[in-house]
Design a protein around this motif. Structure first.
Motif, PDB file in Angstrom:
ATOM      1  N   ALA A   1      15.607  31.118  19.722  1.00 20.40           N
ATOM      2  CA  ALA A   1      15.784  31.051  18.267  1.00 20.40           C
ATOM      3  C   ALA A   1      17.258  30.993  17.879  1.00 20.40           C
ATOM      4  CB  ALA A   1      15.125  32.247  17.598  1.00 20.40           C
ATOM      5  N   ILE A   2      17.547  30.157  16.892  1.00 25.24           N
ATOM      6  CA  ILE A   2      18.915  30.007  16.410  1.00 25.24           C
ATOM      7  C   ILE A   2      19.168  31.080  15.355  1.00 25.24           C
ATOM      8  CG2 ILE A   2      20.534  28.482  15.226  1.00 25.24           C
ATOM      9  CD1 ILE A   2      18.821  26.130  16.287  1.00 25.24           C
ATOM     10  N   THR A   3      20.156  31.904  15.623  1.00 26.34           N
ATOM     11  CA  THR A   3      20.579  32.865  14.608  1.00 26.34           C
ATOM     12  C   THR A   3      21.604  32.156  13.742  1.00 26.34           C
ATOM     13  OG1 THR A   3      22.368  33.774  15.952  1.00 26.34           O
ATOM     14  CG2 THR A   3      20.197  34.830  16.147  1.00 26.34           C
ATOM     15  N   ALA A   4      21.619  32.502  12.486  1.00 20.98           N
ATOM     16  CA  ALA A   4      22.501  31.791  11.568  1.00 20.98           C
ATOM     17  C   ALA A   4      23.084  32.736  10.537  1.00 20.98           C
ATOM     18  CB  ALA A   4      21.731  30.679  10.877  1.00 20.98           C
ATOM     19  N   ASN A   5      24.286  32.413  10.091  1.00 21.08           N
ATOM     20  CA  ASN A   5      24.937  33.128   9.004  1.00 21.08           C
ATOM     21  C   ASN A   5      24.685  32.313   7.740  1.00 21.08           C
ATOM     22  OD1 ASN A   5      26.545  34.561   7.294  1.00 21.08           O
ATOM     23  ND2 ASN A   5      28.477  33.980   8.245  1.00 21.08           N
TER      24      ASN A   5
ATOM     25  N   ASP B   1      17.533  15.610   9.864  1.00 21.86           N
ATOM     26  CA  ASP B   1      18.023  16.866   9.298  1.00 21.86           C
ATOM     27  C   ASP B   1      16.848  17.742   8.895  1.00 21.86           C
ATOM     28  OD1 ASP B   1      17.092  15.785   6.881  1.00 21.86           O
ATOM     29  OD2 ASP B   1      19.084  15.239   6.206  1.00 21.86           O
ATOM     30  N   SER B   2      17.155  18.905   8.389  1.00 22.72           N
ATOM     31  CA  SER B   2      16.168  19.901   7.965  1.00 22.72           C
ATOM     32  C   SER B   2      15.313  20.408   9.125  1.00 22.72           C
ATOM     33  CB  SER B   2      15.271  19.351   6.848  1.00 22.72           C
ATOM     34  OG  SER B   2      16.056  18.968   5.735  1.00 22.72           O
ATOM     35  N   TYR B   3      15.892  20.468  10.327  1.00 19.54           N
ATOM     36  CA  TYR B   3      15.177  20.998  11.482  1.00 19.54           C
ATOM     37  C   TYR B   3      15.195  22.522  11.444  1.00 19.54           C
ATOM     38  CZ  TYR B   3      15.289  16.237  13.281  1.00 19.54           C
ATOM     39  OH  TYR B   3      15.138  14.881  13.446  1.00 19.54           O
ATOM     40  N   GLY B   4      14.147  23.138  11.982  1.00 18.61           N
ATOM     41  CA  GLY B   4      13.966  24.583  11.913  1.00 18.61           C
ATOM     42  C   GLY B   4      14.823  25.376  12.883  1.00 18.61           C
ATOM     43  N   LEU B   5      15.006  26.643  12.560  1.00 19.88           N
ATOM     44  CA  LEU B   5      15.791  27.563  13.369  1.00 19.88           C
ATOM     45  C   LEU B   5      14.949  28.402  14.335  1.00 19.88           C
ATOM     46  CD1 LEU B   5      18.129  28.874  10.507  1.00 19.88           C
ATOM     47  CD2 LEU B   5      18.646  27.077  12.169  1.00 19.88           C
ATOM     48  N   PRO B   6      13.669  28.687  14.032  1.00 21.70           N
ATOM     49  CA  PRO B   6      12.882  29.568  14.910  1.00 21.70           C
ATOM     50  C   PRO B   6      12.575  28.954  16.275  1.00 21.70           C
ATOM     51  CG  PRO B   6      11.854  29.381  12.736  1.00 21.70           C
ATOM     52  CD  PRO B   6      12.928  28.347  12.813  1.00 21.70           C
ATOM     53  N   PHE B   7      12.253  29.826  17.219  1.00 19.98           N
ATOM     54  CA  PHE B   7      11.800  29.411  18.548  1.00 19.98           C
ATOM     55  C   PHE B   7      10.671  28.397  18.411  1.00 19.98           C
ATOM     56  CE2 PHE B   7       8.499  30.088  21.809  1.00 19.98           C
ATOM     57  CZ  PHE B   7       9.192  29.647  22.918  1.00 19.98           C
TER      58      PHE B   7
ATOM     59  N   ASP C   1      31.296   7.470  26.178  1.00 21.72           N
ATOM     60  CA  ASP C   1      30.568   8.734  26.140  1.00 21.72           C
ATOM     61  C   ASP C   1      30.759   9.357  24.761  1.00 21.72           C
ATOM     62  OD1 ASP C   1      29.853   8.371  28.771  1.00 21.72           O
ATOM     63  OD2 ASP C   1      31.210   9.886  29.575  1.00 21.72           O
ATOM     64  N   THR C   2      29.649   9.737  24.121  1.00 21.53           N
ATOM     65  CA  THR C   2      29.694  10.226  22.744  1.00 21.53           C
ATOM     66  C   THR C   2      28.892  11.512  22.629  1.00 21.53           C
ATOM     67  OG1 THR C   2      29.833   7.944  21.950  1.00 21.53           O
ATOM     68  CG2 THR C   2      29.209   9.627  20.340  1.00 21.53           C
ATOM     69  N   PRO C   3      29.550  12.640  22.319  1.00 25.44           N
ATOM     70  CA  PRO C   3      28.792  13.883  22.170  1.00 25.44           C
ATOM     71  C   PRO C   3      27.917  13.846  20.924  1.00 25.44           C
ATOM     72  CG  PRO C   3      31.106  14.240  21.653  1.00 25.44           C
ATOM     73  CD  PRO C   3      30.977  12.827  22.109  1.00 25.44           C
ATOM     74  N   LEU C   4      26.793  14.549  20.997  1.00 21.60           N
ATOM     75  CA  LEU C   4      25.975  14.754  19.812  1.00 21.60           C
ATOM     76  C   LEU C   4      26.644  15.825  18.956  1.00 21.60           C
ATOM     77  CD1 LEU C   4      22.458  14.772  21.481  1.00 21.60           C
ATOM     78  CD2 LEU C   4      23.411  12.999  19.995  1.00 21.60           C
ATOM     79  N   LEU C   5      26.415  15.764  17.664  1.00 21.08           N
ATOM     80  CA  LEU C   5      26.983  16.729  16.732  1.00 21.08           C
ATOM     81  C   LEU C   5      25.839  17.447  16.028  1.00 21.08           C
ATOM     82  CD1 LEU C   5      29.565  17.825  15.328  1.00 21.08           C
ATOM     83  CD2 LEU C   5      29.210  16.045  13.592  1.00 21.08           C
ATOM     84  N   LEU C   6      25.778  18.765  16.179  1.00 22.98           N
ATOM     85  CA  LEU C   6      24.796  19.588  15.483  1.00 22.98           C
ATOM     86  C   LEU C   6      25.516  20.268  14.331  1.00 22.98           C
ATOM     87  CD1 LEU C   6      23.733  19.197  18.415  1.00 22.98           C
ATOM     88  CD2 LEU C   6      22.546  21.355  18.126  1.00 22.98           C
ATOM     89  N   THR C   7      24.929  20.195  13.146  1.00 21.89           N
ATOM     90  CA  THR C   7      25.556  20.748  11.957  1.00 21.89           C
ATOM     91  C   THR C   7      24.598  21.720  11.279  1.00 21.89           C
ATOM     92  OG1 THR C   7      26.785  18.683  11.649  1.00 21.89           O
ATOM     93  CG2 THR C   7      26.666  20.176   9.760  1.00 21.89           C
ATOM     94  N   ALA C   8      25.086  22.919  10.982  1.00 24.91           N
ATOM     95  CA  ALA C   8      24.290  23.912  10.253  1.00 24.91           C
ATOM     96  C   ALA C   8      24.241  23.516   8.784  1.00 24.91           C
ATOM     97  CB  ALA C   8      24.908  25.298  10.409  1.00 24.91           C
ATOM     98  N   THR C   9      23.065  23.598   8.193  1.00 30.35           N
ATOM     99  CA  THR C   9      22.896  23.277   6.780  1.00 30.35           C
ATOM    100  C   THR C   9      22.943  24.567   5.963  1.00 30.35           C
ATOM    101  OG1 THR C   9      21.479  21.428   7.397  1.00 30.35           O
ATOM    102  CG2 THR C   9      21.386  22.135   5.105  1.00 30.35           C
ATOM    103  N   GLY C  10      23.851  24.629   5.006  1.00 31.50           N
ATOM    104  CA  GLY C  10      23.928  25.777   4.109  1.00 31.50           C
ATOM    105  C   GLY C  10      24.585  27.006   4.689  1.00 31.50           C
ATOM    106  N   GLY C  11      25.316  26.898   5.757  1.00 27.48           N
ATOM    107  CA  GLY C  11      25.978  28.060   6.341  1.00 27.48           C
ATOM    108  C   GLY C  11      26.525  27.747   7.714  1.00 27.48           C
TER     109      GLY C  11
END
Length: 163
Positions: free
Chosen positions: A86-90, A108-114, A131-141
Motif C-alpha cells: 500500500a502507498i502511504t501518502a501525505n 491517472d486517478s490510480y488507487g493507493l491501497p494494496f 532509455d526513458t524512466p517512467l514518472l509517477l506523480t502523486a495527485t493532491g499531495g
C-alpha cells in the motif's frame, strides 16, 4: 537428478523462460528465438513483442522516476501496474503515470491501497529513442512509501544476423 545436473542438447521446439530477461524463448534448431517474434521464421530478425516487469519502491515526494527505464528504441503499447505494498501518502488521493513532459500519458486517478491496479494504454504506440524512466506523480499531495509492480508492454525490432 540424484543431487546433480543433467545436461541435454536442446531439441527443435523446446521452450525456456529466461528470468533476467522476463521472456520466453523457443529453440529453432540452431538459435533460441524469443516467443512473440514476428518476421523471419528462423529468428534472424523481426519484431518482438515484449514486457518488462519490475518493482518500483515509492519514495517520499510529489514525484518518483523509476530506476528501470523504458528501453531505447521501444515502441510502447501501454503500461500496467499493481500496488503490491500500500502507498502511504501525505494528503495525496491517487497517482498518475507517464514520462517527463507528459506525466499522465499512461493514466491517472490510480488507487493507493494494496492490490489497486493501473491499465494505461497508449492512444497509439509511442516510440522512445533513448532509455526513458517512467514518472509517477502523486495527485493532491505527496507520496510517503509503498511498492508498485510495473510492466512496460512494447515492441522491439531485431536486426538480421550477420552473414
Amino acid at each position: 537428478a540424484n543431487g546433480g545436473w543433467v545436461y541435454l542438447d536442446a531439441k527443435i521446439g523446446w521452450q525456456a523462460w529466461i528470468e533476467d530477461e522476463a521472456s520466453a524463448f523457443r529453440f529453432d534448431g540452431s538459435n533460441w528465438v524469443a516467443l512473440g517474434s514476428f518476421g523471419d521464421p528462423v529468428g534472424e530478425g523481426g519484431t518482438q513483442v515484449r514486457t518488462l516487469e519490475f518493482d518500483h519502491v515509492v519514495t517520499a515526494g510529489s514525484t518518483n522516476e523509476t530506476l528501470v527505464p523504458i528501453p531505447s528504441h521501444a515502441s510502447v503499447f501501454g503500461i500496467s501496474g499493481r500496488v503490491v505494498e500500500a502507498i502511504t501518502a501525505n494528503t495525496a488521493t491517487s497517482w498518475r503515470i507517464g514520462v517527463s513532459g507528459s506525466d499522465n500519458r499512461y493514466g491517472d486517478s490510480y488507487g493507493l491501497p494494496f492490490n489497486s491496479y493501473a491499465l494505461g494504454m497508449s492512444g497509439q504506440p509511442q516510440t522512445y529513442y533513448s532509455d526513458t524512466p517512467l514518472l509517477l506523480t502523486a495527485t493532491g499531495g505527496e507520496f510517503g512509501s509503498g511498492i508498485i509492480r510495473l510492466r512496460i508492454h512494447y515492441a522491439a525490432l531485431t536486426p538480421p544476423n550477420a552473414v
